[in-house]
Design an enzyme around this catalytic site. Structure first.
Site, PDB file in Angstrom:
ATOM      1  N   SER A  99       0.848  -1.405  -0.208  1.00 46.94           N
ATOM      2  CA  SER A  99      -0.020   0.081   0.443  1.00 46.94           C
ATOM      3  C   SER A  99       1.027   0.894  -0.343  1.00 46.94           C
ATOM      4  O   SER A  99       1.201   1.786  -0.583  1.00 46.94           O
ATOM      5  CB  SER A  99      -0.777  -0.074   1.587  1.00 46.94           C
ATOM      6  OG  SER A  99      -2.123   0.872   1.528  1.00 46.94           O
ATOM      7  N   GLU A 202      -2.013  -2.007  -8.161  1.00 45.10           N
ATOM      8  CA  GLU A 202      -3.227  -2.190  -7.542  1.00 45.10           C
ATOM      9  C   GLU A 202      -3.839  -1.139  -6.705  1.00 45.10           C
ATOM     10  O   GLU A 202      -2.766  -0.160  -6.430  1.00 45.10           O
ATOM     11  CB  GLU A 202      -3.649  -3.634  -6.648  1.00 45.10           C
ATOM     12  CG  GLU A 202      -2.080  -3.077  -5.541  1.00 45.10           C
ATOM     13  CD  GLU A 202      -3.001  -3.006  -3.974  1.00 45.10           C
ATOM     14  OE1 GLU A 202      -3.642  -3.200  -3.781  1.00 45.10           O
ATOM     15  OE2 GLU A 202      -1.707  -2.458  -3.631  1.00 45.10           O
ATOM     16  N   HIS A 273      -5.051  -4.944  -1.953  1.00 43.67           N
ATOM     17  CA  HIS A 273      -5.646  -4.692  -0.622  1.00 43.67           C
ATOM     18  C   HIS A 273      -7.247  -5.620  -0.902  1.00 43.67           C
ATOM     19  O   HIS A 273      -8.293  -4.962  -1.426  1.00 43.67           O
ATOM     20  CB  HIS A 273      -6.287  -3.247  -1.461  1.00 43.67           C
ATOM     21  CG  HIS A 273      -5.252  -2.278  -0.606  1.00 43.67           C
ATOM     22  ND1 HIS A 273      -3.886  -1.885  -2.048  1.00 43.67           N
ATOM     23  CD2 HIS A 273      -5.526  -1.717   0.014  1.00 43.67           C
ATOM     24  CE1 HIS A 273      -3.120  -0.780  -1.042  1.00 43.67           C
ATOM     25  NE2 HIS A 273      -3.892  -0.588  -0.041  1.00 43.67           N
TER      26      HIS A 273
END
Length: 303
Positions: A99, A202, A273
């Site tokens: 992330s 992503e 995620h």
């Protein structure tokens, strides 16, 4: 071995970190917590300097074998100017997170010697911690990649909805991560280097037009089209705000930007995620067979 735990982005407000740390100790690891792990300053885990100091200290500390990030959120980019990159480069070690941690993966790839591998994988408070909340295949994937000095081989994606976007086969080292951070890094000293790489993409909670904008940023910066191939996960909850409204879908965006590049590409790969996300070693040599919808790691991520 000893694992260092830091929070280089947002503050730790999730009790799952305690369960994750207990699990690591049950596996036999010693833990060393960053001095500022539990600091808080609004949406940040303390000041920029304190978070950077924890990052540097864990790499310099000879007792620490691997550095785990507690969580993502936002804030890693604010530490870059305060990290002692010479000291970090002189003490390379296993680094794990995803992330917002994409920013630090990019920086490590830029400032450390060629061949450095970092791990885009589970943290202690996100989508299942290490050993708690992950499925057995996802857990096995993580421990095999970080714990065995051998190539991982083909990922177990039989139950995932992996689809061919552009057919073909490509080999290259893995790069990429969270799209918002990749786009934000364009034009900076830590800009992504996708030359000949198999690029991972992503994200979470970005609407289709924002994904569109980020891909355009990477394309116009001359970054996106240098890739050898693409492994696309998903953008979790991309349509939550647009429920029931007709328009351009996420799949439309992938087709608009990725298909014209003509590089082998798949979508729906389970990483990032999503629950039970698979661990990916950035910097490792990999083979993408887009026709078969498979990705294989061809070399060991650890010594």
């Amino acid at each position: 071995m000893t694992i260092g735990i830091i929070a280089p982005s947002s503050s730790v407000r999730d009790t799952r970190i305690e369960a994750g740390m207990r699990r690591l100790e049950e596996f036999g690891f010693k833990l060393k917590l960053g001095d500022h792990l539990y600091d808080g300053r609004g949406y940040l885990a303390g000041t920029d300097c304190s978070r950077a100091a924890d990052f540097t200290a864990m790499f310099v500390d000879s007792e620490v074998d691997a550095v785990f990030c507690a969580c993502g959120g936002y804030g890693s980019v604010r530490t870059l100017e305060h990290i002692d990159w010479q000291a970090v480069a002189a003490n390379p070690k296993l680094f794990i997170g995803f992330s917002d941690i994409t920013t630090l993966h990019l920086a490590l790839a830029r400032y450390l010697s060629a061949g450095i591998v970092t791990i885009y994988g589970p943290m202690l408070t996100a989508h299942g911690t290490v050993g708690t909340g992950h499925s057995e295949p996802a857990d096995d994937c993580f421990w095999r990649i970080v714990g065995r000095a051998e190539p991982y081989g083909i990922y177990p994606t039989e139950r995932a909805n992996v689809r061919t976007l552009v057919g073909g086969m490509a080999e290259g080292r893995l790069a990429g991560g969270c799209l918002a951070l990749l786009g934000a890094a364009a034009g900076t000293p830590e800009a992504p280097d996708f030359e000949g790489k198999i690029v991972l993409i992503e994200d979470i909670a970005e609407r289709a037009y924002r994904v569109d904008r980020l891909l355009m940023q990477l394309l116009r910066a001359g970054i996106l089209d240098r890739a050898a191939g693409f492994v696309i996960g998903t953008v979790t909850d991309w349509d939550r705000e647009d429920a029931g409204e007709p328009g351009i879908t996420l799949d439309d965006v992938w087709r608009d930007y990725i298909v014209p590049l003509g590089k082998p590409a798949i979508t729906g790969f389970p990483f990032g995620h999503v629950p039970n996300s698979l661990t990916l070693p950035l910097g490792c040599l990999a083979r993408l067979d887009a026709d078969a919808g498979t990705l294989a790691i061809l070399e060991s991520a650890v010594a």
